[in-house]
Design an enzyme around this catalytic site. Structure first.
Site, PDB file in Angstrom:
ATOM      1  CG  ASP A  37      -2.118   0.996   0.947  1.00  0.00           C
ATOM      2  OD1 ASP A  37      -3.349   0.411   0.467  1.00  0.00           O
ATOM      3  OD2 ASP A  37      -1.771   2.287   0.934  1.00  0.00           O
ATOM      4  CB  VAL A  64       1.867   0.483  -8.197  1.00  0.00           C
ATOM      5  CG1 VAL A  64       0.902  -0.229  -6.535  1.00  0.00           C
ATOM      6  CG2 VAL A  64       0.468   1.543  -8.459  1.00  0.00           C
ATOM      7  CG  ASN A  90      -6.733  -4.036  -4.994  1.00  0.00           C
ATOM      8  OD1 ASN A  90      -8.320  -3.738  -4.956  1.00  0.00           O
ATOM      9  ND2 ASN A  90      -6.919  -3.232  -3.991  1.00  0.00           N
ATOM     10  CB  SER A 139     -14.845  -0.302 -13.646  1.00  0.00           C
ATOM     11  OG  SER A 139     -15.974   0.018 -14.090  1.00  0.00           O
ATOM     12  CE1 TYR A 151     -11.494   3.483 -11.425  1.00  0.00           C
ATOM     13  CE2 TYR A 151     -13.888   3.501 -12.549  1.00  0.00           C
ATOM     14  CZ  TYR A 151     -12.861   2.937 -11.438  1.00  0.00           C
ATOM     15  OH  TYR A 151     -12.836   1.612 -10.610  1.00  0.00           O
ATOM     16  CE  LYS A 155     -10.299   0.453 -12.582  1.00  0.00           C
ATOM     17  NZ  LYS A 155      -9.142   0.253 -11.993  1.00  0.00           N
ATOM     18  CB  THR A 185     -14.586   0.702  -1.346  1.00  0.00           C
ATOM     19  OG1 THR A 185     -14.718   0.847  -2.155  1.00  0.00           O
ATOM     20  CG2 THR A 185     -14.404  -0.971  -1.816  1.00  0.00           C
TER      21      THR A 185
END
Length: 275
Positions: A37, A64, A90, A139, A151, A155, A185
């Protein structure tokens, strides 16, 4: 025997949300887990939780978006557990913004995390993997979601990475799939159109399955898992009918859209082609 017994996996963005659920479930299924993380205290909390559960976990904190950190995650896994059998890409971010009012800095950050992060970690992992499984986070936004186009673009890229990597790595015995989940989330809460849904723990069994040898024949798939419904999504393909002529002019094309295609397949109307 536990389904992931003897396997070592790296899970990015595992300090909270879906990543935390994936890490805990994989560990409970027997895997040794590298918890990544960008926020080290969160990663340590998850690793400590896994240890309290009797599992094995170590921390590799960092972004990452840094290819050196991607290498460090893999090195941490092989140093601690002697191998790397799985990677879950993830880590990701999202936000809502209308076209014309988006912030270029936020756009760049999202693409770097969601796309380059997936590429960097995959690139690092496959050099040390001897077979195994990579699970990406996709997604249905990949088809284009208003007020979340950056976004959506990210994806769409993840879907392409999944398909291309699955084909390229097939002969090396490395499977690559993507899950397209719906769970409540912090990221879901940032979607102004999101509706309440199940917790991240409801998605974890699918990821554990894809990491396991029981999914040995499953690769190159986009798997939708939402509201208790599980199905495989097809890669982009032409809608029928496919019309063919030796030469097309503007009138021919207009006729195809306005008459033949609309009459034959209402999907053309749903995607915005109307008389």
């Amino acid at each position: 025997m536990a389904i992931l017994a003897g396997k070592a996996v790296v899970i990015t963005g595992a300090g909270q949300g879906l990543g935390r659920a994936f890490a805990a479930h994989a560990a409970a299924a027997g895997a040794a887990v590298v918890v990544n993380d960008v926020y080290e205290p969160l990663a340590k909390q998850v690793a400590d939780l896994i240890s309290l559960m009797g599992g094995k976990a170590v921390v590799s904190a960092g972004s990452v978006t840094d290819p050196d950190q991607a290498e460090a995650m893999v090195d941490t896994c092989t140093a601690a557990f002697g191998r790397i059998d799985g990677l879950v890409n993830n880590a990701g971010i999202r936000y809502q913004a209308e076209l014309g009012h988006d912030d270029p800095a936020r756009m760049r950050e999202l693409i770097e995390v969601n796309v380059l992060g997936t590429l960097f970690c995959t690139n690092a992992a496959v050099r040390s993997m001897r077979g195994g499984s990579i699970v990406n986070l996709g997604s249905v936004a990949m088809v284009g979601q208003p007020t979340a186009l950056t976004y959506s673009a990210s994806k769409g890229a993840v879907a392409s990475i999944t398909a291309g990597a699955a084909a390229e790595l097939h002969d090396k015995g490395i499977r690559v799939n993507a899950v397209c989940p719906v769970a409540w989330t912090n990221m879901a809460a940032s979607d102004t159109k999101a509706t309440p849904c199940g917790p991240p723990e409801t998605i974890a069994p699918l990821v554990t399955y894809l990491l396991s040898d029981r999914a040995a024949k499953v690769t190159g798939q986009l798997v939708r898992f939402a509201h208790g419904k599980l199905h495989v999504m097809g890669q982009t393909s032409p809608l029928e009918p496919v019309l063919e002529r030796e030469a097309w002019d503007v009138d021919d094309i207009a006729e195809a859209f306005e008459e033949q295609l609309e009459q034959e397949d209402p999907a053309w109307v749903r995607w915005g082609v109307r008389r």
